[in-house]
Write a protein that holds these residues in place. Structure first.
Motif, PDB file in Angstrom:
ATOM      1  N   PRO A 120      -0.055  14.979  57.763  1.00 20.16           N
ATOM      2  CA  PRO A 120      -0.225  15.661  59.050  1.00 20.16           C
ATOM      3  C   PRO A 120      -1.680  15.618  59.500  1.00 20.16           C
ATOM      4  N   GLU A 121      -1.903  15.871  60.774  1.00 19.73           N
ATOM      5  CA  GLU A 121      -3.259  15.883  61.350  1.00 19.73           C
ATOM      6  C   GLU A 121      -4.013  14.593  61.000  1.00 19.73           C
ATOM      7  N   GLN A 122      -3.441  13.488  61.419  1.00 18.36           N
ATOM      8  CA  GLN A 122      -4.000  12.181  61.050  1.00 18.36           C
ATOM      9  C   GLN A 122      -5.393  11.964  61.635  1.00 18.36           C
ATOM     10  N   GLU A 123      -5.644  12.526  62.820  1.00 14.04           N
ATOM     11  CA  GLU A 123      -6.992  12.430  63.382  1.00 14.04           C
ATOM     12  C   GLU A 123      -8.015  13.071  62.452  1.00 14.04           C
ATOM     13  N   LYS A 124      -7.615  14.186  61.839  1.00 15.40           N
ATOM     14  CA  LYS A 124      -8.523  14.917  60.956  1.00 15.40           C
ATOM     15  C   LYS A 124      -8.876  14.103  59.715  1.00 15.40           C
ATOM     16  N   ILE A 125      -7.871  13.524  59.069  1.00 22.87           N
ATOM     17  CA  ILE A 125      -8.170  12.821  57.822  1.00 22.87           C
ATOM     18  C   ILE A 125      -8.925  11.528  58.083  1.00 22.87           C
ATOM     19  N   ILE A 126      -8.588  10.801  59.157  1.00 21.12           N
ATOM     20  CA  ILE A 126      -9.298   9.549  59.431  1.00 21.12           C
ATOM     21  C   ILE A 126     -10.759   9.833  59.755  1.00 21.12           C
ATOM     22  N   ALA A 127     -11.010  10.910  60.510  1.00 18.68           N
ATOM     23  CA  ALA A 127     -12.394  11.306  60.789  1.00 18.68           C
ATOM     24  C   ALA A 127     -13.112  11.714  59.501  1.00 18.68           C
ATOM     25  N   TYR A 128     -12.410  12.420  58.634  1.00 18.15           N
ATOM     26  CA  TYR A 128     -12.996  12.924  57.386  1.00 18.15           C
ATOM     27  C   TYR A 128     -13.413  11.794  56.448  1.00 18.15           C
ATOM     28  N   ILE A 209      -6.474   6.542  67.778  1.00 18.78           N
ATOM     29  CA  ILE A 209      -7.261   7.433  66.910  1.00 18.78           C
ATOM     30  C   ILE A 209      -8.496   6.708  66.388  1.00 18.78           C
ATOM     31  N   VAL A 210      -8.289   5.494  65.888  1.00 18.84           N
ATOM     32  CA  VAL A 210      -9.393   4.703  65.338  1.00 18.84           C
ATOM     33  C   VAL A 210     -10.471   4.479  66.395  1.00 18.84           C
ATOM     34  N   ARG A 211     -10.031   4.117  67.581  1.00 21.90           N
ATOM     35  CA  ARG A 211     -10.979   3.835  68.670  1.00 21.90           C
ATOM     36  C   ARG A 211     -11.734   5.099  69.089  1.00 21.90           C
ATOM     37  N   GLN A 212     -11.031   6.208  69.245  1.00 23.18           N
ATOM     38  CA  GLN A 212     -11.659   7.450  69.677  1.00 23.18           C
ATOM     39  C   GLN A 212     -12.661   7.988  68.665  1.00 23.18           C
ATOM     40  N   LEU A 213     -12.432   7.683  67.385  1.00 26.31           N
ATOM     41  CA  LEU A 213     -13.336   8.150  66.333  1.00 26.31           C
ATOM     42  C   LEU A 213     -14.510   7.204  66.104  1.00 26.31           C
ATOM     43  N   GLY A 214     -14.563   6.114  66.856  1.00 25.63           N
ATOM     44  CA  GLY A 214     -15.708   5.216  66.771  1.00 25.63           C
ATOM     45  C   GLY A 214     -15.631   4.182  65.679  1.00 25.63           C
ATOM     46  N   PHE A 215     -14.442   3.996  65.083  1.00 22.99           N
ATOM     47  CA  PHE A 215     -14.271   2.942  64.088  1.00 22.99           C
ATOM     48  C   PHE A 215     -14.059   1.594  64.777  1.00 22.99           C
TER      49      PHE A 215
END
Length: 264
Positions: A120-128, A209-215
């Motif tokens: 769950p909360e995939q944005e959170k873990i990818i950012a982390y 998600i990847v794009r928004q987090l700057g990856f």
């Protein structure tokens, strides 16, 4: 229809090893070399099969899984590497302060193989993950897109007809739950499949998600036939036809697996 590997941990481990050696590592090496001394962590490592070929190459690995039973099996299969200090197997949550304190910016490669669709909360873990990556480190993801024929993992159903029925996970939640229960599925299976309905991830959502987090995506491969199907169903892996893999949304329905490598 429970497959043999669902009940046979040794078979499951050997299949993980072969899949990692034949498909995962060659994919990673298209964008970064895998060398002795590389620091690798796998989130959701299970029995440790994905890490085994990396250990054989001299990488220093950390395997993390919240399932204590599967970690115990990994200890059995990989005891030599644990004893010589090349491998650590951990059941802690990666969000724990102590975990971050020990492993901040520690890893050259982080692996999530068939894991992100359960989190769950995939944005959170990818950012982390940025906190755990070393400079120039990269993250590998392999997962089935949610909208593909068996994106809901309904193959774990005990009912043979239900386990082979495509796209049923896309039914409205109440109807899907009723179908599973009417077909005699155990409550544990029903709960697991409904949880996956909440966390399943599409290609578009992952890339957003990847794009928004700057990856940056350094490599990607979409499969018409998932490499793991070689072991599950005797099907030979096939990459997705290029034009189809570039058509948003449609590609989710006909792509059974995607591999991505990203860097900060």
């Amino acid at each position: 229809m429970a497959l043999k590997q669902h009940k046979d941990a040794n078979l499951r481990y050997q299949q993980q090893v072969d899949n990692s050696r034949s498909y995962v590592i060659p994919f990673i090496e298209q964008a970064m070399p895998v060398t002795a001394g590389m620091r690798v962590m796998e989130i959701g490592c299970g029995e440790g099969g994905v890490l085994t070929p990396l250990l054989e190459r001299g990488c220093h690995c950390v395997g993390v899984d919240l399932d204590k039973g599967r970690i115990a099996l990994a200890h059995e299969f990989l005891s030599t590497y644990v004893e010589n200090g090349q491998l650590r197997l951990i059941t802690n949550n990666i969000y724990d302060v102590d975990f971050l304190g020990e492993f901040r910016h520690a890893f050259d490669l982080i692996i999530l193989k068939d894991a992100i669709e359960h989190i769950p909360e995939q944005e959170k873990i990818i950012a982390y993950l940025k906190n755990l990556l070393a400079p120039n480190g990269q993250v590998y993801f392999g997962f089935p897109p949610w909208y593909m024929p068996h994106g809901g993992h309904q193959q774990i159903c005990h009912n043979k007809v239900l386990s082979m029925m495509p796209y049923i996970h896309l039914l409205p939640r109440p109807l899907y739950r009723s179908l599973l229960r009417a077909s005699g599925e155990e409550e544990g299976i029903v709960r697991e499949l409904l949880e996956l309905k909440d966390t399943g991830i599409s290609i578009e959502r992952f890339e957003r998600i990847v794009r928004q987090l700057g990856f940056t995506v350094t490599n990607k491969q979409h499969y018409l036939i998932n490499p793991i199907y070689k072991y599950k169903f005797g099907l030979q892996p096939r990459t997705q036809w290029g034009p189809v893999s570039r058509i948003p949304f449609l590609r989710n329905f006909v792509t059974t697996c995607v591999y991505y490598l990203i860097k900060n």
